[in-house]
Design a protein around this motif. Structure first.
Motif, short mmCIF file in Angstrom:
data_model
loop_
_atom_site.label_atom_id
_atom_site.label_comp_id
_atom_site.label_asym_id
_atom_site.label_seq_id
_atom_site.Cartn_x
_atom_site.Cartn_y
_atom_site.Cartn_z
N ARG A 168 0.83 -1.33 0.00
CA ARG A 168 0.10 0.06 -0.32
C ARG A 168 1.03 1.59 -0.11
O ARG A 168 1.24 1.32 0.67
N GLY A 169 1.04 2.27 -0.89
CA GLY A 169 1.41 2.81 -1.15
C GLY A 169 2.62 2.84 -1.98
O GLY A 169 3.49 3.90 -2.13
N GLY A 170 2.66 1.84 -2.01
CA GLY A 170 4.02 1.40 -2.99
C GLY A 170 4.41 2.08 -4.57
O GLY A 170 5.54 2.53 -4.95
N SER A 171 3.23 1.66 -4.93
CA SER A 171 3.15 2.70 -6.59
C SER A 171 3.25 4.28 -6.73
O SER A 171 4.01 5.36 -7.16
N ASP A 172 2.42 5.25 -5.45
CA ASP A 172 3.48 6.35 -4.99
C ASP A 172 4.91 6.56 -4.82
O ASP A 172 5.33 7.61 -5.08
N ALA A 173 4.76 6.10 -3.62
CA ALA A 173 6.14 6.24 -3.83
C ALA A 173 7.51 5.66 -4.10
O ALA A 173 8.37 6.33 -4.65
N LEU A 174 7.46 4.48 -5.02
CA LEU A 174 8.28 4.76 -6.33
C LEU A 174 8.16 5.92 -7.01
O LEU A 174 9.57 6.28 -7.51
N THR A 175 7.63 6.49 -7.19
CA THR A 175 7.10 7.77 -8.37
C THR A 175 7.73 8.60 -7.79
O THR A 175 8.82 9.19 -8.72
N ALA A 176 7.65 8.88 -6.59
CA ALA A 176 8.90 9.48 -5.46
C ALA A 176 10.24 9.75 -5.53
O ALA A 176 10.91 10.62 -5.39
N LEU A 177 10.30 8.55 -5.19
CA LEU A 177 11.16 7.97 -4.91
C LEU A 177 12.26 7.82 -6.46
O LEU A 177 13.94 8.51 -7.02
N ALA A 178 11.63 7.73 -7.82
CA ALA A 178 12.14 8.14 -8.78
C ALA A 178 12.99 9.45 -8.83
O ALA A 178 14.05 10.29 -9.65
N ASN A 179 11.23 10.15 -9.08
CA ASN A 179 11.59 11.83 -9.50
C ASN A 179 12.62 12.19 -8.11
O ASN A 179 13.12 13.35 -8.68
N ALA A 180 13.11 11.64 -7.61
CA ALA A 180 13.78 12.52 -6.29
C ALA A 180 15.53 12.14 -6.50
O ALA A 180 16.07 13.03 -5.91
N GLY A 181 15.40 10.56 -7.62
CA GLY A 181 17.17 10.42 -7.63
C GLY A 181 17.05 9.45 -7.62
O GLY A 181 18.44 8.51 -7.94
N ALA A 182 16.39 8.66 -7.47
CA ALA A 182 16.76 7.23 -6.50
C ALA A 182 17.10 6.18 -7.96
O ALA A 182 15.90 6.59 -9.49
N HIS A 183 18.48 5.39 -8.30
CA HIS A 183 18.75 4.47 -9.24
C HIS A 183 17.61 3.13 -8.85
O HIS A 183 17.44 2.67 -10.30
N ALA A 184 17.66 2.17 -8.29
CA ALA A 184 16.98 1.54 -7.78
C ALA A 184 16.65 1.18 -6.21
O ALA A 184 17.33 1.97 -5.45
N VAL A 185 15.44 0.22 -6.15
CA VAL A 185 15.16 0.20 -5.21
C VAL A 185 15.30 -1.01 -5.09
O VAL A 185 14.44 -2.32 -5.42
N LEU A 186 16.04 -1.93 -3.80
CA LEU A 186 15.90 -3.00 -3.62
C LEU A 186 15.46 -3.94 -2.83
O LEU A 186 14.97 -3.49 -1.69
N SER A 187 14.79 -4.81 -2.11
CA SER A 187 13.81 -5.05 -1.49
C SER A 187 14.04 -6.78 -2.11
O SER A 187 14.83 -7.80 -2.50
N GLY A 188 12.86 -7.90 -1.05
CA GLY A 188 13.36 -9.23 -0.26
C GLY A 188 11.55 -9.33 -0.68
O GLY A 188 10.75 -9.38 -1.59
N HIS A 189 11.25 -10.43 0.70
CA HIS A 189 9.73 -10.68 0.82
C HIS A 189 9.29 -11.74 -0.37
O HIS A 189 8.95 -12.42 0.31
N VAL A 190 9.59 -11.45 -1.36
CA VAL A 190 9.13 -12.60 -2.35
C VAL A 190 10.09 -14.25 -2.43
O VAL A 190 9.32 -15.06 -3.04
N HIS A 191 11.44 -14.21 -1.85
CA HIS A 191 11.47 -15.10 -2.15
C HIS A 191 12.77 -16.02 -4.00
O HIS A 191 12.96 -16.59 -3.65
N ASP A 192 12.16 -14.74 -4.60
CA ASP A 192 12.83 -15.02 -6.08
C ASP A 192 13.91 -13.66 -6.54
O ASP A 192 13.08 -12.72 -6.39
#
Length: 248
Positions: A168-192
């Protein structure tokens, strides 16, 4: 070249001891510049699980930052989950959500876990305005021209893996992070493992997921990601136990 090892979902309490030994051996032999752990160190957030996780991370003897995963919050004790959810982290407190800077690469944390949610499945992701604001402030403090990697537990949007994050809130957060200059978001949780480019206007941000070193495998064998940074470019290579490495 900078080499970062991105590992996730170790799940002490349901860990794969052979996978842990395999990973530790690679760390010892190859000496990566830093380790990024994107959550779920434990299975049930028990004190003995955190103790074992802390001992293991310290034995690796590398700079490390650790994100909080949904399995790292008290599972059977609602009062502890509400009021002291991180009390059992004492062993690894100095590693939790610590920003890292390694020779032109900045790792900025983003918490995607929540003690409570207005839905039945609390294992899924949630990005609050407050946590997003902290991460954006961290990005703003990074010197210009550095590569910016955001570390979270849940993928901010789902990428077609067997398991989902439904953040929840992930799509908006991804947009905000990209606009702020983030190059990648590293994550886990799905095990693949995955590495998917997401376009935001004229910018792009990559979503990079690591596999697991636990017995709770999904489509992939136990694995971790090696992120190789050379100048302003970087690539993700999945290192798979008992199988050839491959670009993600």
């Amino acid at each position: 070249m900078i080499r970062l090892f991105h590992v996730s979902d170790i799940h002490f309490g349901a860990e794969d001891r052979a996978a842990l030994d395999w990973f530790a051996g690679i760390v010892r032999d190859e000496v990566p510049d830093a380790l990024i752990v994107t959550g779920d160190l434990t299975m049930r957030a028990r004190a003995r699980e955190f103790e074992a996780a802390g001992d293991w991370l310290e034995s690796l003897d590398r700079p490390v930052t650790v994100e909080v995963g949904n399995h790292d919050l008290p599972y059977f004790n609602p009062l502890a989950r509400a009021f002291t959810p991180y009390r059992r982290y004492r062993k690894i407190e100095r590693m939790i959500e610590q920003p890292l800077e390694v020779a032109g690469v900045a790792v900025v944390p983003l918490r995607t876990t929540a003690r409570f949610q207005w839905r039945l499945n609390w294992s899924k992701g949630h990005v609050s305005r407050g946590e997003l604001a902290k991460t954006l402030a961290g990005i703003a403090a990074v010197p210009r021209h550095e590569l910016i990697l955001v570390a979270a537990h849940h993928p901010l949007i789902d990428t077609g893996t067997e398991s989902t994050a439904k953040t929840r809130g992930g799509s908006d957060a991804l947009t905000a992070l990209a606009n702020a200059g983030a190059h990648a978001v590293l994550s886990g949780h799905v095990h693949d493992p995955f590495d998917v480019e997401h376009r935001v206007g004229d910018r792009s941000v990559r979503m990079i997921g690591a596999g697991t070193l636990s017995e709770r495998v999904r489509a992939s064998r136990p694995s971790f990601n090696e992120i190789r940074v050379n100048g302003g470019a970087f690539e993700t290579v999945a290192r798979v136990m008992g199988a050839p490495d491959y670009p993600v």
